[in-house]
Write a protein that holds these residues in place. Structure first.
Motif, PDB file in Angstrom:
ATOM      1  N   VAL A 105      -5.961  13.685 -61.776  1.00 18.32           N
ATOM      2  CA  VAL A 105      -7.389  13.975 -61.670  1.00 18.32           C
ATOM      3  C   VAL A 105      -7.908  13.850 -60.239  1.00 18.32           C
ATOM      4  CG1 VAL A 105      -7.850  13.334 -64.062  1.00 18.32           C
ATOM      5  CG2 VAL A 105      -8.074  11.600 -62.268  1.00 18.32           C
ATOM      6  N   ASN A 106      -7.102  13.308 -59.352  1.00 20.63           N
ATOM      7  CA  ASN A 106      -7.503  13.239 -57.944  1.00 20.63           C
ATOM      8  C   ASN A 106      -6.309  12.844 -57.101  1.00 20.63           C
ATOM      9  OD1 ASN A 106      -9.247  13.506 -55.801  1.00 20.63           O
ATOM     10  ND2 ASN A 106     -10.372  11.617 -56.162  1.00 20.63           N
ATOM     11  N   GLU A 107      -6.415  13.072 -55.796  1.00 20.52           N
ATOM     12  CA  GLU A 107      -5.388  12.632 -54.860  1.00 20.52           C
ATOM     13  C   GLU A 107      -6.065  11.954 -53.680  1.00 20.52           C
ATOM     14  OE1 GLU A 107      -3.110  15.873 -53.264  1.00 20.52           O
ATOM     15  OE2 GLU A 107      -4.838  16.846 -52.340  1.00 20.52           O
ATOM     16  N   ILE A 108      -5.341  11.039 -53.059  1.00 21.58           N
ATOM     17  CA  ILE A 108      -5.856  10.279 -51.924  1.00 21.58           C
ATOM     18  C   ILE A 108      -4.812  10.301 -50.817  1.00 21.58           C
ATOM     19  CG2 ILE A 108      -6.722   8.042 -51.122  1.00 21.58           C
ATOM     20  CD1 ILE A 108      -7.051   7.325 -54.156  1.00 21.58           C
ATOM     21  N   TYR A 109      -5.198  10.751 -49.638  1.00 21.71           N
ATOM     22  CA  TYR A 109      -4.339  10.632 -48.462  1.00 21.71           C
ATOM     23  C   TYR A 109      -4.812   9.417 -47.676  1.00 21.71           C
ATOM     24  CZ  TYR A 109      -2.387  15.284 -49.227  1.00 21.71           C
ATOM     25  OH  TYR A 109      -1.734  16.376 -49.759  1.00 21.71           O
ATOM     26  N   MET A 110      -3.912   8.472 -47.430  1.00 16.13           N
ATOM     27  CA  MET A 110      -4.318   7.236 -46.773  1.00 16.13           C
ATOM     28  C   MET A 110      -3.387   6.897 -45.616  1.00 16.13           C
ATOM     29  SD  MET A 110      -5.112   3.563 -48.586  1.00 16.13           S
ATOM     30  CE  MET A 110      -3.445   2.911 -48.536  1.00 16.13           C
ATOM     31  N   ASP A 111      -3.980   6.566 -44.475  1.00 15.72           N
ATOM     32  CA  ASP A 111      -3.196   6.062 -43.354  1.00 15.72           C
ATOM     33  C   ASP A 111      -2.611   4.709 -43.729  1.00 15.72           C
ATOM     34  OD1 ASP A 111      -3.789   8.207 -41.628  1.00 15.72           O
ATOM     35  OD2 ASP A 111      -5.701   7.302 -41.086  1.00 15.72           O
ATOM     36  N   ILE A 112      -1.339   4.529 -43.450  1.00 16.61           N
ATOM     37  CA  ILE A 112      -0.666   3.269 -43.767  1.00 16.61           C
ATOM     38  C   ILE A 112      -0.568   2.438 -42.487  1.00 16.61           C
ATOM     39  CG2 ILE A 112       1.419   2.183 -44.661  1.00 16.61           C
ATOM     40  CD1 ILE A 112      -0.223   3.758 -46.740  1.00 16.61           C
ATOM     41  N   HIS A 113      -1.396   1.401 -42.425  1.00 17.71           N
ATOM     42  CA  HIS A 113      -1.407   0.536 -41.251  1.00 17.71           C
ATOM     43  C   HIS A 113      -0.935  -0.864 -41.633  1.00 17.71           C
ATOM     44  CE1 HIS A 113      -3.374   3.556 -38.892  1.00 17.71           C
ATOM     45  NE2 HIS A 113      -4.466   3.552 -39.622  1.00 17.71           N
ATOM     46  N   HIS A 114       0.064  -1.334 -40.928  1.00 12.08           N
ATOM     47  CA  HIS A 114       0.475  -2.724 -41.080  1.00 12.08           C
ATOM     48  C   HIS A 114      -0.384  -3.589 -40.155  1.00 12.08           C
ATOM     49  CE1 HIS A 114       3.810  -1.605 -43.556  1.00 12.08           C
ATOM     50  NE2 HIS A 114       4.389  -0.905 -42.608  1.00 12.08           N
ATOM     51  N   SER A 115      -0.775  -4.742 -40.651  1.00 11.51           N
ATOM     52  CA  SER A 115      -1.597  -5.663 -39.874  1.00 11.51           C
ATOM     53  C   SER A 115      -0.851  -6.981 -39.682  1.00 11.51           C
ATOM     54  CB  SER A 115      -2.926  -5.928 -40.596  1.00 11.51           C
ATOM     55  OG  SER A 115      -3.634  -4.719 -40.804  1.00 11.51           O
ATOM     56  N   PHE A 116      -1.312  -7.749 -38.707  1.00 12.79           N
ATOM     57  CA  PHE A 116      -0.714  -9.063 -38.460  1.00 12.79           C
ATOM     58  C   PHE A 116      -1.771 -10.120 -38.704  1.00 12.79           C
ATOM     59  CE2 PHE A 116       1.006 -12.662 -36.104  1.00 12.79           C
ATOM     60  CZ  PHE A 116       2.357 -12.590 -36.442  1.00 12.79           C
ATOM     61  N   ALA A 117      -1.481 -11.043 -39.626  1.00 11.76           N
ATOM     62  CA  ALA A 117      -2.447 -12.064 -40.020  1.00 11.76           C
ATOM     63  C   ALA A 117      -1.836 -13.453 -39.903  1.00 11.76           C
ATOM     64  CB  ALA A 117      -2.910 -11.818 -41.455  1.00 11.76           C
ATOM     65  N   ASP A 164       4.868   0.922 -35.544  1.00  9.44           N
ATOM     66  CA  ASP A 164       5.383   1.767 -34.465  1.00  9.44           C
ATOM     67  C   ASP A 164       4.898   3.199 -34.610  1.00  9.44           C
ATOM     68  OD1 ASP A 164       6.728  -0.505 -33.689  1.00  9.44           O
ATOM     69  OD2 ASP A 164       8.661   0.124 -34.524  1.00  9.44           O
ATOM     70  N   ASN A 165       4.910   3.715 -35.831  1.00 16.29           N
ATOM     71  CA  ASN A 165       4.491   5.096 -36.097  1.00 16.29           C
ATOM     72  C   ASN A 165       3.048   5.105 -36.556  1.00 16.29           C
ATOM     73  OD1 ASN A 165       4.187   7.770 -36.808  1.00 16.29           O
ATOM     74  ND2 ASN A 165       5.492   7.668 -38.623  1.00 16.29           N
ATOM     75  N   GLN A 166       2.132   5.469 -35.663  1.00 15.80           N
ATOM     76  CA  GLN A 166       0.709   5.457 -35.994  1.00 15.80           C
ATOM     77  C   GLN A 166       0.303   6.630 -36.882  1.00 15.80           C
ATOM     78  OE1 GLN A 166      -1.803   3.141 -34.893  1.00 15.80           O
ATOM     79  NE2 GLN A 166      -0.045   1.876 -34.355  1.00 15.80           N
ATOM     80  N   ALA A 167       1.234   7.555 -37.146  1.00 16.98           N
ATOM     81  CA  ALA A 167       0.915   8.729 -37.965  1.00 16.98           C
ATOM     82  C   ALA A 167       1.416   8.593 -39.401  1.00 16.98           C
ATOM     83  CB  ALA A 167       1.510   9.996 -37.331  1.00 16.98           C
ATOM     84  N   ASN A 168       1.735   7.374 -39.811  1.00 21.81           N
ATOM     85  CA  ASN A 168       2.290   7.132 -41.145  1.00 21.81           C
ATOM     86  C   ASN A 168       1.206   7.291 -42.216  1.00 21.81           C
ATOM     87  OD1 ASN A 168       3.988   6.406 -43.214  1.00 21.81           O
ATOM     88  ND2 ASN A 168       4.066   4.234 -42.676  1.00 21.81           N
ATOM     89  N   LYS A 169       1.405   8.236 -43.126  1.00 19.91           N
ATOM     90  CA  LYS A 169       0.445   8.484 -44.202  1.00 19.91           C
ATOM     91  C   LYS A 169       1.162   8.518 -45.546  1.00 19.91           C
ATOM     92  CE  LYS A 169      -3.025  11.331 -41.785  1.00 19.91           C
ATOM     93  NZ  LYS A 169      -4.246  10.614 -42.185  1.00 19.91           N
ATOM     94  N   THR A 170       0.454   8.089 -46.583  1.00 18.87           N
ATOM     95  CA  THR A 170       0.960   8.195 -47.944  1.00 18.87           C
ATOM     96  C   THR A 170      -0.062   8.942 -48.793  1.00 18.87           C
ATOM     97  OG1 THR A 170       2.310   6.193 -47.830  1.00 18.87           O
ATOM     98  CG2 THR A 170       1.635   6.912 -50.015  1.00 18.87           C
ATOM     99  N   ARG A 171       0.452   9.811 -49.656  1.00 16.86           N
ATOM    100  CA  ARG A 171      -0.400  10.506 -50.625  1.00 16.86           C
ATOM    101  C   ARG A 171      -0.279   9.776 -51.962  1.00 16.86           C
ATOM    102  NH1 ARG A 171       1.399  15.956 -53.618  1.00 16.86           N
ATOM    103  NH2 ARG A 171      -0.455  16.349 -54.878  1.00 16.86           N
ATOM    104  N   PHE A 172      -1.411   9.382 -52.514  1.00 21.54           N
ATOM    105  CA  PHE A 172      -1.482   8.751 -53.825  1.00 21.54           C
ATOM    106  C   PHE A 172      -2.148   9.714 -54.801  1.00 21.54           C
ATOM    107  CE2 PHE A 172      -1.561   5.427 -50.648  1.00 21.54           C
ATOM    108  CZ  PHE A 172      -0.699   4.464 -51.139  1.00 21.54           C
ATOM    109  N   ILE A 173      -1.814   9.586 -56.084  1.00 20.62           N
ATOM    110  CA  ILE A 173      -2.505  10.359 -57.106  1.00 20.62           C
ATOM    111  C   ILE A 173      -3.171   9.419 -58.101  1.00 20.62           C
ATOM    112  CG2 ILE A 173      -1.128  12.471 -56.940  1.00 20.62           C
ATOM    113  CD1 ILE A 173       0.465  11.488 -59.411  1.00 20.62           C
ATOM    114  N   ILE A 174      -4.272   9.888 -58.676  1.00 22.57           N
ATOM    115  CA  ILE A 174      -4.945   9.178 -59.754  1.00 22.57           C
ATOM    116  C   ILE A 174      -4.683   9.964 -61.027  1.00 22.57           C
ATOM    117  CG2 ILE A 174      -7.151   8.361 -60.663  1.00 22.57           C
ATOM    118  CD1 ILE A 174      -8.170   8.264 -57.787  1.00 22.57           C
TER     119      ILE A 174
END
Length: 352
Positions: free
Chosen positions: A162-174, A252-262
């Protein structure tokens, strides 16, 4: 001067909360109507139309709010509105604090009713068996490729995209320790750790102890209780476990994206900017795939993805997962969909 500006902001905030409460009163009435007719409350095509309209208004006024800003604000308003209409469970590939959780929250809000599950097929089962109304799973990554179990589950279970989401995958340091030079260990999933080697090298963190975890969310949980450790995790995991975020984007790769579906159990309406997904089975003979693709050309339909999947029997034959522009209600799409060898997986607003 500053106090006067703050006073103005307070007055505007008061107006905003009054208007939001008025909106929610109307939303409550919409919910009563939808509940009486058992209509779906999640309408991504309607939400897109609202954001499109508000973006045009902001642009016409030379406003400071751009489309991304408006979308960020109103997606949370939409989620709150839906929860007021009808509270429905959202299953996702867990645990809490994963990127899939982050994708789910981007559409269903911080106060959504979530069900983290251990694997992708469990999410499909939960939606198919009516235990959850919606499911959120990854389907492809621009560096790792397609998620095979998601494609196989789309064929196996009676659900619709019913929908799709393109999201930038960013790792963070905490870390609860603000001085990275004092850290003695790093928690993270091995894959995330290996995707952040440049950051680790720049901050002299490659030589300290690395402790692998089953997920980046678990890494944040462990770092919460250890003032000598840092965690490579998602920002939502850092928020959930209340670990201060020291660096927001360290991959390292700032262009990392994942497509999710709902996924859910209904058909969405046309938005004017739609995508359709199908599974096509071709005969095992020369030119079969060519003949299938020829049908799309003759119908003037633009393909956006084609991926082969094994049939998983003793024949070594394949199925084809295909995404293309258009909606099932479009006349030219109907020419493709209404065939024995085609399984329709859903038509939905194209992600951006």
């Amino acid at each position: 001067m500053l106090n006067e500006l703050r006073k103005q902001i307070d007055e505007i905030d008061t107006e905003l909360i009054i208007l939001l409460n008025k909106r929610m009163e109307v939303v409550r009435k919409v919910g009563e109507y939808k509940n009486s007719s058992n209509a779906p409350i999640y309408r991504p095509e309607r939400e897109k139309a609202i954001i499109d309209r508000l973006t045009k208004i902001s642009e016409a006024q030379n406003g400071l709010l751009k489309r991304d800003d408006i979308e960020a604000i109103f997606l949370e308003i939409f989620a709150t509105s839906r929860n007021l209409e009808r509270t429905e469970r959202v299953a996702f590939l867990g645990p809490l604090g994963t990127f899939t959780h982050q994708a789910a929250e981007s559409r269903f809000g911080a106060t959504g009713r979530y069900l983290p599950l251990l694997n992708i097929e469990a999410v499909f089962k939960s939606v198919s068996f009516k235990e959850s109304k919606y499911g959120v799973v990854p389907i492809e990554n621009n560096t790792e490729g397609i998620v095979g179990v998601t494609l196989d589950s789309l064929r196996k279970y009676d659900v619709k995209i019913v929908n799709e989401i393109y999201m930038d995958i960013h790792h963070s340091f905490a870390s609860v320790c603000s001085d990275v030079t004092k850290l003695k260990k790093i928690y993270s999933h091995p894959q995330a750790y290996n995707q952040c080697k440049n950051f680790l090298e720049e901050h002299n963190l490659l030589d300290i102890e690395f402790i692998p975890t089953e997920s980046t969310a678990k890494a944040a949980e462990l770092a919460k209780e250890d003032n000598t450790a840092g965690a490579i995790c998602s920002h939502i995991a850092a928020k959930i476990y209340q670990v201060p975020l020291l660096f927001a984007k360290i991959e390292d790769n700032q262009a990392n994206k994942t497509r999710f579906i709902i996924i859910s159990d209904y058909k969405t309406q046309k938005s004017g900017n739609d995508k359709t997904s199908i599974i096509a089975k071709t005969s095992h003979k020369s030119g079969a795939l060519f003949e299938l693709l020829k049908e799309f050309k003759e119908a003037n339909i633009n393909l956006t993805k084609i991926e082969s999947r094994p049939l998983k029997d003793d024949s070594f034959h394949s199925l084809f997962y295909i995404d293309f522009e258009g909606h099932i209600d479009d006349e030219n799409v109907q020419k493709i969909i209404n065939k024995e060898n085609i399984t329709w997986l859903g038509s939905y607003v194209r992600g951006e």
